[in-house]
Design a protein around this motif. Sequence first.
Motif, PDB file in Angstrom:
ATOM      1  N   HIS A   1       0.834  -1.204   0.000  1.00  0.00           N
ATOM      2  CA  HIS A   1       0.000   0.000   0.000  1.00  0.00           C
ATOM      3  C   HIS A   1       0.869   1.255   0.000  1.00  0.00           C
ATOM      4  O   HIS A   1       0.593   2.226  -0.724  1.00  0.00           O
ATOM      5  CB  HIS A   1      -0.913  -0.015   1.227  1.00  0.00           C
ATOM      6  CG  HIS A   1      -1.679   1.250   1.429  1.00  0.00           C
ATOM      7  ND1 HIS A   1      -2.824   1.548   0.726  1.00  0.00           N
ATOM      8  CD2 HIS A   1      -1.454   2.316   2.250  1.00  0.00           C
ATOM      9  CE1 HIS A   1      -3.283   2.737   1.097  1.00  0.00           C
ATOM     10  NE2 HIS A   1      -2.470   3.217   2.028  1.00  0.00           N
ATOM     11  N   LYS A   2       1.933   1.207   0.800  1.00  0.00           N
ATOM     12  CA  LYS A   2       2.824   2.358   0.904  1.00  0.00           C
ATOM     13  C   LYS A   2       3.575   2.581  -0.405  1.00  0.00           C
ATOM     14  O   LYS A   2       3.773   3.726  -0.840  1.00  0.00           O
ATOM     15  CB  LYS A   2       3.814   2.144   2.048  1.00  0.00           C
ATOM     16  CG  LYS A   2       4.378   3.427   2.618  1.00  0.00           C
ATOM     17  CD  LYS A   2       3.315   4.182   3.396  1.00  0.00           C
ATOM     18  CE  LYS A   2       3.896   5.452   4.001  1.00  0.00           C
ATOM     19  NZ  LYS A   2       2.870   6.233   4.688  1.00  0.00           N
TER      20      LYS A   2
ATOM     21  N   GLU B   1       1.252   4.210  -2.734  1.00  0.00           N
ATOM     22  CA  GLU B   1       1.054   5.599  -2.305  1.00  0.00           C
ATOM     23  C   GLU B   1       2.236   6.475  -2.717  1.00  0.00           C
ATOM     24  O   GLU B   1       2.061   7.593  -3.218  1.00  0.00           O
ATOM     25  CB  GLU B   1       0.867   5.628  -0.791  1.00  0.00           C
ATOM     26  CG  GLU B   1       0.558   6.980  -0.216  1.00  0.00           C
ATOM     27  CD  GLU B   1       0.408   6.913   1.296  1.00  0.00           C
ATOM     28  OE1 GLU B   1       1.384   7.247   2.003  1.00  0.00           O
ATOM     29  OE2 GLU B   1      -0.668   6.499   1.762  1.00  0.00           O
ATOM     30  N   ILE B   2       3.455   5.960  -2.517  1.00  0.00           N
ATOM     31  CA  ILE B   2       4.667   6.712  -2.886  1.00  0.00           C
ATOM     32  C   ILE B   2       4.750   6.880  -4.403  1.00  0.00           C
ATOM     33  O   ILE B   2       5.099   7.947  -4.920  1.00  0.00           O
ATOM     34  CB  ILE B   2       5.922   6.008  -2.339  1.00  0.00           C
ATOM     35  CG1 ILE B   2       5.929   6.076  -0.807  1.00  0.00           C
ATOM     36  CG2 ILE B   2       7.187   6.631  -2.908  1.00  0.00           C
ATOM     37  CD1 ILE B   2       7.010   5.230  -0.153  1.00  0.00           C
TER      38      ILE B   2
ATOM     39  N   LEU C   1       2.250   6.926  -6.526  1.00  0.00           N
ATOM     40  CA  LEU C   1       1.239   7.902  -6.939  1.00  0.00           C
ATOM     41  C   LEU C   1       1.696   9.326  -6.642  1.00  0.00           C
ATOM     42  O   LEU C   1       1.465  10.248  -7.431  1.00  0.00           O
ATOM     43  CB  LEU C   1      -0.083   7.608  -6.227  1.00  0.00           C
ATOM     44  CG  LEU C   1      -0.857   6.384  -6.717  1.00  0.00           C
ATOM     45  CD1 LEU C   1      -2.063   6.107  -5.815  1.00  0.00           C
ATOM     46  CD2 LEU C   1      -1.299   6.558  -8.163  1.00  0.00           C
ATOM     47  N   LYS C   2       2.337   9.488  -5.504  1.00  0.00           N
ATOM     48  CA  LYS C   2       2.833  10.813  -5.132  1.00  0.00           C
ATOM     49  C   LYS C   2       3.890  11.288  -6.127  1.00  0.00           C
ATOM     50  O   LYS C   2       3.883  12.446  -6.571  1.00  0.00           O
ATOM     51  CB  LYS C   2       3.402  10.770  -3.714  1.00  0.00           C
ATOM     52  CG  LYS C   2       3.871  12.122  -3.207  1.00  0.00           C
ATOM     53  CD  LYS C   2       4.407  12.017  -1.788  1.00  0.00           C
ATOM     54  CE  LYS C   2       4.894  13.374  -1.295  1.00  0.00           C
ATOM     55  NZ  LYS C   2       5.447  13.287   0.083  1.00  0.00           N
TER      56      LYS C   2
END
Length: 296
Positions: free
Chosen positions: A262-263, A266-267, A269-270
């Motif tokens: 998940h992280k 998230e990274i 996508l950022k």
Amino acid sequence: MRDAGSPPARDQMSILYVDDEQELLFIGKKFLERSEEFRVDVMTSALEALKSSPIQSYDAIVSGYLMPGMDGIAFLKVVREHGDVPFILFTGRGCEEVVIEAINNGADFYQQKGRDPEFQFAMLAHKIRQAVKKNKAIEELRRNEEHYRTFLNDQTEMIVRLTPDGIITFINEAYRLTFFPTLGPDEIPGTNLHEMMQNESSDTIIDFLNSLNPKMPIREMERKFTDKNGDTHWQIWTVRALFDEHENRVEYQLVGRDITRHKEVEIALKKSKEKLNLLSEITRHDILNQITVLNG
């Protein structure tokens, strides 16, 4: 002498009564079976009992003390080598040394023989009931604990329990494999978590645990750590503090799950958003430059 008749009914307690006093065996068997609560097998020798009977199949064992070949204490020691079947020493010797030796070697009760058979066997029956009831309760607790541990070990979440000073009292398999894969399951409980971590994150965890209080006993924390292969992992932990009636901490329960995937998303996508924003800025800058040239 051996009397091992038909097996006990489902609601009867099976008793092995061993004594070299045959008359007492007969009276005891008759008295105990009178209420149909007990099914009693009698033998006159501990050696005979060990050779011919599946000792652990009985609900309880009653044994005399002075017997030829093997006395009651020696018999008790052999029984305890094979299990926890309730054992009651039933003897005419009332000396304190015998009582202490019997209890120290695992006897559940000690009953002294007396002149009144009605009274002595009533007391013996009472102690048999107590011993069997206690043993069944212990067995049930063991089964429940085993089911509980099996359930926890089957969870993919990491689970650990600590005392207030950081001593590990329980871990499940997921926790062990994540943090201490080289240690066996029995090597970790009893150790200090903070000492085993031996890095700066230990202080962070201690501060986090100290922040819990009766008004806010549960919090979540996100943690990043690097494994022995140098790979980075992210976890989310739900931490619960348990307090007694005086609001003193008695235990911490921590349940963690891996959120690395998940992280990573998230990274990613950022970073993608940052690139898109940068591209938009570049495109906007180029368009403005072209407009400036045209208006030149």
